[in-house]
Motif scaffolding. Structure first.
Motif, short mmCIF file in Angstrom:
data_model
loop_
_atom_site.label_atom_id
_atom_site.label_comp_id
_atom_site.label_asym_id
_atom_site.label_seq_id
_atom_site.Cartn_x
_atom_site.Cartn_y
_atom_site.Cartn_z
N UNK A 241 -11.19 -20.47 -69.47
CA UNK A 241 -10.86 -19.33 -70.33
C UNK A 241 -9.93 -19.75 -71.47
N UNK A 242 -8.84 -20.45 -71.13
CA UNK A 242 -7.87 -20.86 -72.15
C UNK A 242 -8.51 -21.80 -73.16
N UNK A 243 -9.33 -22.72 -72.69
CA UNK A 243 -9.99 -23.66 -73.60
C UNK A 243 -10.91 -22.94 -74.56
N UNK A 244 -11.59 -21.91 -74.07
CA UNK A 244 -12.52 -21.18 -74.93
C UNK A 244 -11.79 -20.38 -76.00
N UNK A 245 -10.67 -19.74 -75.65
CA UNK A 245 -10.00 -18.93 -76.66
C UNK A 245 -9.29 -19.80 -77.70
N UNK A 246 -8.96 -21.03 -77.33
CA UNK A 246 -8.19 -21.89 -78.24
C UNK A 246 -9.04 -22.97 -78.90
N UNK A 247 -10.35 -22.90 -78.76
CA UNK A 247 -11.21 -23.99 -79.22
C UNK A 247 -11.04 -24.27 -80.72
N UNK A 248 -11.19 -23.24 -81.56
CA UNK A 248 -11.09 -23.46 -83.00
C UNK A 248 -9.65 -23.74 -83.41
N UNK A 249 -8.70 -23.08 -82.76
CA UNK A 249 -7.29 -23.36 -83.01
C UNK A 249 -6.98 -24.82 -82.72
N UNK A 250 -7.52 -25.32 -81.62
CA UNK A 250 -7.31 -26.72 -81.26
C UNK A 250 -7.93 -27.63 -82.32
N UNK A 267 -1.73 -23.15 -72.29
CA UNK A 267 -1.80 -23.39 -70.85
C UNK A 267 -0.57 -22.84 -70.14
N UNK A 268 0.61 -23.09 -70.72
CA UNK A 268 1.86 -22.65 -70.10
C UNK A 268 1.94 -21.13 -70.03
N UNK A 269 1.51 -20.45 -71.07
CA UNK A 269 1.58 -18.99 -71.09
C UNK A 269 0.65 -18.37 -70.05
N UNK A 270 -0.55 -18.92 -69.92
CA UNK A 270 -1.48 -18.39 -68.94
C UNK A 270 -1.00 -18.69 -67.52
N UNK A 271 -0.43 -19.87 -67.32
CA UNK A 271 0.10 -20.20 -66.00
C UNK A 271 1.25 -19.27 -65.63
N UNK A 272 2.13 -19.00 -66.59
CA UNK A 272 3.25 -18.11 -66.32
C UNK A 272 2.77 -16.70 -65.98
N UNK A 273 1.75 -16.23 -66.68
CA UNK A 273 1.21 -14.90 -66.39
C UNK A 273 0.72 -14.81 -64.95
N UNK A 274 0.00 -15.82 -64.51
CA UNK A 274 -0.50 -15.82 -63.13
C UNK A 274 0.65 -15.91 -62.13
N UNK A 275 1.64 -16.74 -62.43
CA UNK A 275 2.78 -16.88 -61.52
C UNK A 275 3.56 -15.58 -61.39
N UNK A 276 3.76 -14.88 -62.51
CA UNK A 276 4.48 -13.61 -62.47
C UNK A 276 3.69 -12.57 -61.68
N UNK A 277 2.38 -12.54 -61.88
CA UNK A 277 1.55 -11.58 -61.16
C UNK A 277 1.58 -11.85 -59.66
N UNK A 278 1.48 -13.12 -59.29
CA UNK A 278 1.50 -13.47 -57.86
C UNK A 278 2.85 -13.15 -57.24
#
Length: 284
Positions: A241-250, A267-278
């Motif tokens: 998911x993260x790779x797809x949304x950032x493809x052109x930005x990358x 990557x860090x922002x998505x990881x933090x979101x999952x950690x906070x939810x868990x």
């Protein structure tokens, strides 16, 4: 931006307006076969998406603050096409969740942060406004690509539940309108990036790195809410998911970093979101 790119953008926005008028509530079939199960599984997803879509009113205020002298085609896009379409997306999703017994989305429609006001003040300098415009375009790309992917996943999940009326008359029409928005941002970003000076590119990279957040996540609670959406839609650390949304930005901002599939701040922002939810789920 070149005259050719501007012409392509104008033609693209005109087509979007003509081929994708704002959706109408009267065309939606809100029939839900199993409201309780549907609400339990996807209610919070609808709420998050409705809030993000409805907050386009605030987004336009932010744009007029950040970009005191935007190109005419940008105004044409966000005032005449993007805002009317997104508002209707939000209204439809919000109506659906209310019919499921939930409260209306708590959308922030008029707050403009101090950081954006500072950017707007600096953007009166033409060279700096191009930096701000580039940030607007790359943010738009990530936002719209996130929406496309999330709506696709939601559509698949809703259809698997047998809720075909919602899948076909709510989710499918909304997800058909999002790719055109993404295309506008991508074409704009490619055109402007080619014209930026080295110092402007450096500043774009710096500001993007320190300001990135997932769409709609403006505080820790909303970031955890985003993590809940990720979990429900089966988006985890192993997802692309993260790779797809950032493809052109990358490709544009970080082409020199060969072999790196996703910018570390994404990557860090998505990881933090999952950690906070868990963590929130574990504490409940």
């Amino acid at each position: 931006m070149s005259a050719t790119t501007t012409t392509r953008l104008v033609e693209h926005v005109q087509r979007l307006g003509e081929e994708h008028p704002p959706l109408r509530l009267d065309d939606v079939d809100f029939t839900v076969r199993d409201p309780r199960t549907f609400e339990q599984r996807y209610g919070h997803v609808l709420d998050y998406m409705a809030r993000v879509e409805l907050e386009v009113d605030r987004n336009v205020l932010e744009l007029t603050t950040m970009l005191p002298e935007p190109p005419e085609v940008d105004v044409f896009f966000y005032r005449d096409v993007w805002q009317p379409q997104e508002i209707q997306h939000g209204r439809i999703l919000d109506e659906l969740q209310v019919r499921l017994g939930r409260s209306n989305a708590d959308a922030d429609l008029d707050s403009v942060g101090a950081k954006l006001k500072v950017l707007g003040a600096l953007a009166h300098l033409g060279a700096f406004q191009d930096v701000v415009r580039m940030l607007y375009y790359v943010t738009g790309m990530a936002t719209e690509r996130s929406a496309v992917l999330a709506y696709n996943l939601l559509h698949d999940g809703v259809r698997e539940m047998g809720e075909t009326a919602i899948a076909d008359t709510v989710i499918a029409p909304i997800k058909r309108q999002e790719p055109g928005h993404y295309a506008f941002y991508q074409l704009s970003a490619r055109g402007l990036w080619a014209e930026l000076a080295p110092w402007q590119r450096w500043l774009v990279r710096l500001l993007r790195r320190i300001s990135f957040s997932p769409v709609g996540a403006n505080n820790p609670q909303q970031l955890a809410d985003f993590g809940d959406v990720m979990r429900t839609l089966h988006i985890d650390e192993d997802s692309d998911f993260a790779a797809q949304i950032a493809r052109v930005e990358m490709e544009l901002l970080w082409a020199r970093d060969k072999g790196l599939p996703v910018p570390p701040y994404v990557t860090a922002a998505f990881r933090e979101a999952l950690e906070l939810a868990r963590a929130r789920a574990a504490a409940a």
